[in-house]
Write an enzyme that holds these catalytic residues in place. Sequence first.
Site, PDB file in Angstrom:
ATOM      1  N   ARG A 139      -1.220   2.959  -9.543  1.00 19.19           N
ATOM      2  CA  ARG A 139      -1.412   1.619  -8.982  1.00 19.19           C
ATOM      3  C   ARG A 139      -0.040   0.959  -8.897  1.00 19.19           C
ATOM      4  NH1 ARG A 139      -4.030  -3.884 -11.473  1.00 19.19           N
ATOM      5  NH2 ARG A 139      -3.902  -5.045  -9.525  1.00 19.19           N
ATOM      6  N   HIS A 140       0.208   0.265  -7.798  1.00 19.97           N
ATOM      7  CA  HIS A 140       1.495  -0.405  -7.586  1.00 19.97           C
ATOM      8  C   HIS A 140       1.844  -1.350  -8.739  1.00 19.97           C
ATOM      9  CE1 HIS A 140      -0.459  -4.263  -6.788  1.00 19.97           C
ATOM     10  NE2 HIS A 140      -1.360  -3.561  -6.092  1.00 19.97           N
ATOM     11  N   HIS A 191      -3.655   1.271  -4.677  1.00 24.02           N
ATOM     12  CA  HIS A 191      -4.098  -0.043  -5.138  1.00 24.02           C
ATOM     13  C   HIS A 191      -5.347   0.093  -6.004  1.00 24.02           C
ATOM     14  CE1 HIS A 191      -1.469  -1.667  -1.923  1.00 24.02           C
ATOM     15  NE2 HIS A 191      -1.830  -0.552  -1.318  1.00 24.02           N
ATOM     16  N   GLU A 212      -5.168  -0.845   0.233  1.00 23.21           N
ATOM     17  CA  GLU A 212      -6.180  -1.505  -0.590  1.00 23.21           C
ATOM     18  C   GLU A 212      -7.464  -1.699   0.206  1.00 23.21           C
ATOM     19  OE1 GLU A 212      -7.855  -2.111  -3.087  1.00 23.21           O
ATOM     20  OE2 GLU A 212      -6.620  -3.515  -4.255  1.00 23.21           O
TER      21      GLU A 212
END
Length: 196
Positions: free
Chosen positions: A8-9, A143, A83
């Site tokens: 996840r970023h 995301h 996302e």
Amino acid sequence: MTTIGFIRHGTTEWNLAGRMQGQMDTPLAEVGRVQAGLLGERLRGEPWDGIVTSDLMRARETAERIAQATGTPVLGVDARLRERAFGQLEGTTLDERLARWGEQWRQLDLGLESDELLLMRWQSFLSDLERDHGGKRILIVSHGGYIVPVIESIGRLTLESHLMNTSLTVMERIDDGWRLRLLNCTAHLASLKTSP
């Protein structure tokens, strides 16, 4: 055996403000840049073959920082890793959602992308990934609202905890399914006093 590391970023200013991002293109906050650097340091000694990232800025910057730290090449940017689309919810805080739609906002049709459509994007991406990079070890930067339904679907499990920023989840292809090797790991953030 194909191995995927889902990342996840890093944290964004909108994450810190509790604002729903969805497919809006927001940059990393400074703490997100630090998180991505720490993850890059952690991954430096691991044998990953490449990185594929969502086309949204926060994921791309996370991927670039990991690539700089590890020397792992960015193989591509892919909009199918974006996302989940959150429709009218994008850009809003919880207080704004409550004011606009009331306590039952989660039950309203506000344009949220369905799991079915999201998983169709994933299957299309995975088909191409396995064709082009089958048997390799690939990091995917995406995301939380995308990664969770994907790993729940392919791993046949239910996540009980929130997916943390710059967390690493590793899955290996076995026969016709996937085996979970690591879930939502943020050991690399231990040096930060507080991790959002």
